[in-house]
Scaffold this active site. Structure first.
Site, PDB file in Angstrom:
ATOM      1  N   ASP A  85      -1.555   6.563   6.025  1.00 46.77           N
ATOM      2  CA  ASP A  85      -2.674   5.694   5.672  1.00 46.77           C
ATOM      3  C   ASP A  85      -2.987   4.856   6.914  1.00 46.77           C
ATOM      4  OD1 ASP A  85      -4.329   3.686   4.709  1.00 46.77           O
ATOM      5  OD2 ASP A  85      -3.064   3.178   2.990  1.00 46.77           O
ATOM      6  N   TRP A 122       0.833  -1.215   0.000  1.00 48.47           N
ATOM      7  CA  TRP A 122       0.000   0.000   0.000  1.00 48.47           C
ATOM      8  C   TRP A 122       0.857   1.250   0.000  1.00 48.47           C
ATOM      9  CZ3 TRP A 122      -4.218  -1.068  -2.040  1.00 48.47           C
ATOM     10  CH2 TRP A 122      -4.931  -2.221  -1.729  1.00 48.47           C
ATOM     11  N   LYS A 174     -12.455  -1.691   6.595  1.00 44.87           N
ATOM     12  CA  LYS A 174     -11.751  -2.584   7.510  1.00 44.87           C
ATOM     13  C   LYS A 174     -12.343  -2.487   8.916  1.00 44.87           C
ATOM     14  CE  LYS A 174      -9.068  -2.957   3.925  1.00 44.87           C
ATOM     15  NZ  LYS A 174      -7.825  -2.315   3.576  1.00 44.87           N
TER      16      LYS A 174
HETATM   17  C1  LIG Z   1      -7.309  -1.937   2.133  1.00 49.72           C
HETATM   18  C2  LIG Z   1      -6.247  -0.921   2.142  1.00 49.72           C
HETATM   19  C3  LIG Z   1      -6.103   0.019   1.109  1.00 49.72           C
HETATM   20  C4  LIG Z   1      -6.988   0.036  -0.098  1.00 49.72           C
HETATM   21  O1  LIG Z   1      -8.182   0.604   0.220  1.00 49.72           O
HETATM   22  P1  LIG Z   1      -9.289   0.943  -0.901  1.00 49.72           P
HETATM   23  O2  LIG Z   1     -10.317   1.641  -0.077  1.00 49.72           O
HETATM   24  O3  LIG Z   1      -9.741  -0.362  -1.464  1.00 49.72           O
HETATM   25  O4  LIG Z   1      -8.652   1.809  -1.917  1.00 49.72           O
HETATM   26  C5  LIG Z   1      -5.105   0.964   1.231  1.00 49.72           C
HETATM   27  N1  LIG Z   1      -4.291   0.989   2.289  1.00 49.72           N
HETATM   28  C6  LIG Z   1      -4.379   0.092   3.284  1.00 49.72           C
HETATM   29  C7  LIG Z   1      -3.446   0.166   4.446  1.00 49.72           C
HETATM   30  C8  LIG Z   1      -5.370  -0.888   3.239  1.00 49.72           C
HETATM   31  O5  LIG Z   1      -5.467  -1.779   4.241  1.00 49.72           O
END
Ligand SMILES: *Cc1c(COP(=O)(O)O)cnc(C)c1O
Length: 360
Positions: free
Chosen positions: A172, A102, A196
């Site tokens: 993030d 990511w 999540k």
């Molecule tokens: C799941 C995830 C993403 C992707 O998220 P989307 O909403 O599908 O774009 C990005 N960063 C992390 C840390 C994730 O766990």
């Protein structure tokens, strides 16, 4: 009705009480005669939902008044482009720490817009640790430093943040938001896809320090311009209304349970059950160095691909689903977000013990 224990990395479980409440309100939300999925995003009823969700988010995450809380779309992935477009506009440089896929995707996207630089990476050991950095490692001219706080695929988390001096830190937090207290004031911005730990997919939460707004490039698409979204209080266009409503219900539940301190305690107990077993097992072992272990995502292997496959098949049949690891790590991964009840982890560990005894 029989519900499985869903260990998916995302989308993931939602608390049963939230699903039940939403089910009860599906046809008629609080006497409005309609479902939240049907109502105008400009209605008084919905306006109250989005403002309540924001107020709860501010209260629970202890977000100071000089931060904007935005409810956007596009997922965490859209922010990979929005972040450079909005902030990489001073020196045009940004520093990245690569702790997995990511972070790497965010880095690659930023490269399209400016001088994105890798400061540290843990790729050499399949991202099984968090690389250490010093203040001098960062370019004082950088517009921001970017990290992925909890690495969903690899199961690592920053227990200590990098010291970036006064360079804004952007993180993030998709897979750890609301799982434990977080000092938002340490960041210029944090953001998370909701699927999540917060709500169904379709909602992205962005928490941004106000003084960073207003720096976007002229070419920034309106929908990716944080300042425009902030000026319109997340209602520039139709927001993801239903996920915002579920977000509100999830936040109400967290408040009722005692806030993020209580979530941390509960999540810590769940993770400890699994980590303690992995540390004592002769068959299963964790893949991450102990000091960087995540509370949310716990990858493990047997060391034998055939045995991994046999385990995944057996555990799935027993009602524990989505335990297969990410293809880049192999083995298994248990994602134990807020909504996973402790019984789910207790029963999983009992199953693993039995599997180990039978296959020793
Ligand atoms: C799941 C995830 C993403 C992707 O998220 P989307 O909403 O599908 O774009 C990005 N960063 C992390 C840390 C994730 O766990």
């Amino acid at each position: 009705m029989s519900r499985v224990y869903n260990f998916s990395a995302g989308p993931s479980m939602l608390p049963e009480e939230v699903l039940q409440k939403a089910a009860g309100q599906m046809l008629d939300y609080e006497g409005s005669g309609q479902s939240v999925t049907e109502m105008s995003h400009r209605s008084k009823v919905f306006e109250k939902i989005i403002r309540d969700a924001e107020a709860l988010m501010r209260e629970i995450m202890d977000i100071p008044g000089n931060y904007k809380v935005l409810f956007l779309q596009g997922g965490a992935s859209a922010q990979f482009a929005a972040i450079p477009l909005n902030f990489m506009n001073g020196s045009g440089k940004a520093d990245f720490i690569i702790t997995g896929q990511w972070a790497n995707k965010a880095y690659q996207e930023a490269q399209k817009y400016g001088e994105a630089r890798i400061v540290a990476s843990s790729k050499d050991k399949t991202f099984s640790y968090i690389p250490k950095t010093k203040r001098e490692d960062f370019d004082p001219e950088a517009d921001y430093v970017y990290i992925c706080l909890n690495n969903t695929i690899y199961g690592t988390v920053y227990h200590e943040l990098p010291d970036t001096d006064d360079i804004p830190l952007i993180a993030d937090i998709s897979s750890c938001i609301l799982s434990e207290p977080l000092d938002v004031t340490k960041f210029g911005m944090v953001f998370a896809g909701a699927q999540k730990n917060v709500a169904p997919s379709g909602l992205t939460i962005c928490i941004i320090r106000e003084d960073l707004l207003g720096r976007a490039r002229d070419i920034t698409p309106t929908m990716l311009n944080y300042q425009i979204m902030a000026e319109n209080e997340s209602l520039y266009n139709t927001p993801p209304c239903y996920p915002i409503y579920i977000c509100m219900l999830v936040l109400e539940r967290i408040k009722r349970l005692g806030g993020l301190g209580a979530m941390k305690e509960y999540n810590g107990k769940k993770a400890a059950l699994l980590y303690d077993f992995l540390d004592s097992s002769k068959m299963f072992k964790g893949t991450v160095v102990k000091e960087d272990r995540s509370l949310m995502n716990i990858p493990f292997v047997t060391g034998d691909d055939d045995l991994d496959a046999k385990f995944v098949k057996a555990v799935t049949a027993a009602g524990f689903v989505n335990l297969k690891g990410h293809r880049s790590v192999g083995g298994m991964r248990a994602s134990v977000y807020n909504a996973m009840p402790i019984e789910g982890v207790e029963k999983l560990v009992a199953f693993m013990k039995e599997f180990e005894a039978e296959n020793a």
